[in-house]
Design a protein around this motif. Structure first.
Motif: not given
Length: 324
Positions: A18-22, A26-31
């Motif tokens: 989660i920390r890395l994706l936030l 070029k990426a975002e957390i959908d769920f």
């Protein structure tokens, strides 16, 4: 933006993912799916994310996301995929050991590629499904791959590695309790650790003979990181071994060969692997260090995602160690 879903985000690897994706450009957390924390704020579980996100855990999934990360306990990823479906365009990266071995790599018509970029980068770029390597497996394979490629592992290989307490997962147990682990050290699963299978398959992938791997894993009294040492007979000079490793890893973004002895703090909180070589008489000692939660899990998963989507390999992984 790459829309990503996370299955099982309440553990250590899920929290790091989660920390890395936030912070990925070029990426975002959908769920972030959780059966036990649905509706609760993620930052209440992962307190290091306070002020970073207002996302909540979800009790539902989006079947059309671009990529799904499975951060489930071993044996649970296959069960989840049996009970849930995603679109034909959804890529999957599994962080458990369900699909790492060749005999388990095909599941429901999906072929999972073993996600070690230093060995299978071309295959990863073309893959839709990745089996992320284990933490011990990553540290040990990176220590031995150059020797395996050149056929220098014919004799028995002795390996000793120590891991931090986060390697045992977030669920408390007798040997992860602070009062037991603090000021303490012990071995476990001697010569039978579950990562031996994937290590053996990777080292044998060059077609050369590989001697028996004698692996002794140890528990350390620190939270994160793996220090692995391996030694084997080597008739060449130290300079020959250093050149061999430098040649093998010359295009590896995160694997570095150090002329000086290495230690854990150099790699904790990074996606790096550092390797040092030492020669004594006719024995070559290889030391490797990684962060078990990053290069050994979530960081390598992001590295694989970048490769799968044609992005720069190190995107979102420009992390610095804290050595003091």
């Amino acid at each position: 933006m790459i829309k990503a879903g996370i299955i099982g985000g309440s553990g250590y690897t899920g929290g790091e993912l989660i920390r890395l994706l936030l912070n990925h450009p070029k990426a975002e957390i959908d769920f972030v799916y959780s059966t036990t924390r649905a509706g609760k704020k993620i930052a209440h579980t992962h307190q290091d994310l306070l002020g970073q996100t207002d996302l909540k855990f979800s009790d539902s999934i989006n079947e059309t996301v671009a990529i799904v990360f499975l951060c489930l306990g071993h044996g649970n990823s296959s069960k989840f995929l049996e009970e849930n479906t995603f679109s034909d365009q959804t890529k999957i990266i599994d962080l458990s050991n369900d699909f790492r071995l060749q005999q388990d790599s095909v599941f429901q018509g999906k072929t999972f590629v073993y996600g070690l970029p230093e060995l299978f980068k071309k295959e990863i770029k073309e893959a839709n499904f990745i089996a992320n390597p284990g933490c011990f497996a990553t540290a040990i394979q990176l220590a031995l791959l150059p020797l395996a490629k050149e056929g220098f592992l014919k004799n028995e290989v002795h390996i000793n590695a120590i891991t931090g307490s986060t390697g045992a997962g977030i669920k408390p147990s007798e040997t992860t309790h602070f009062s037991w682990r603090n000021n303490n050290a012990s071995w476990y699963k001697p010569f039978t650790h579950q990562h031996l299978g994937e290590i053996g398959e990777s080292l044998s992938s060059f077609g050369n003979k590989v001697g028996k791997l004698q692996f002794l894993p140890n528990r350390g009294n620190f939270p994160r990181g793996i220090l692995a040492t391996a030694y084997n007979k080597f008739d060449g000079r130290l300079e020959d071994a250093q050149n061999l490793f430098q040649d093998y890893y010359q295009e590896a973004l995160f694997t570095n060969i150090s002329e000086e002895p290495i230690h854990l703090k150099q790699v904790v909180n990074t996606n790096n692997c550092h390797i040092h070589l030492h020669k004594h008489e006719d024995v070559l000692l290889i030391t490797s260090v990684i962060d078990n939660l990053l290069k050994g899990a979530s960081g390598q998963a992001i590295e694989n995602m970048n490769l799968m989507f044609g992005l720069e390999e190190g995107l979102g992984l420009q992390l610095k160690a804290g050595v003091f």
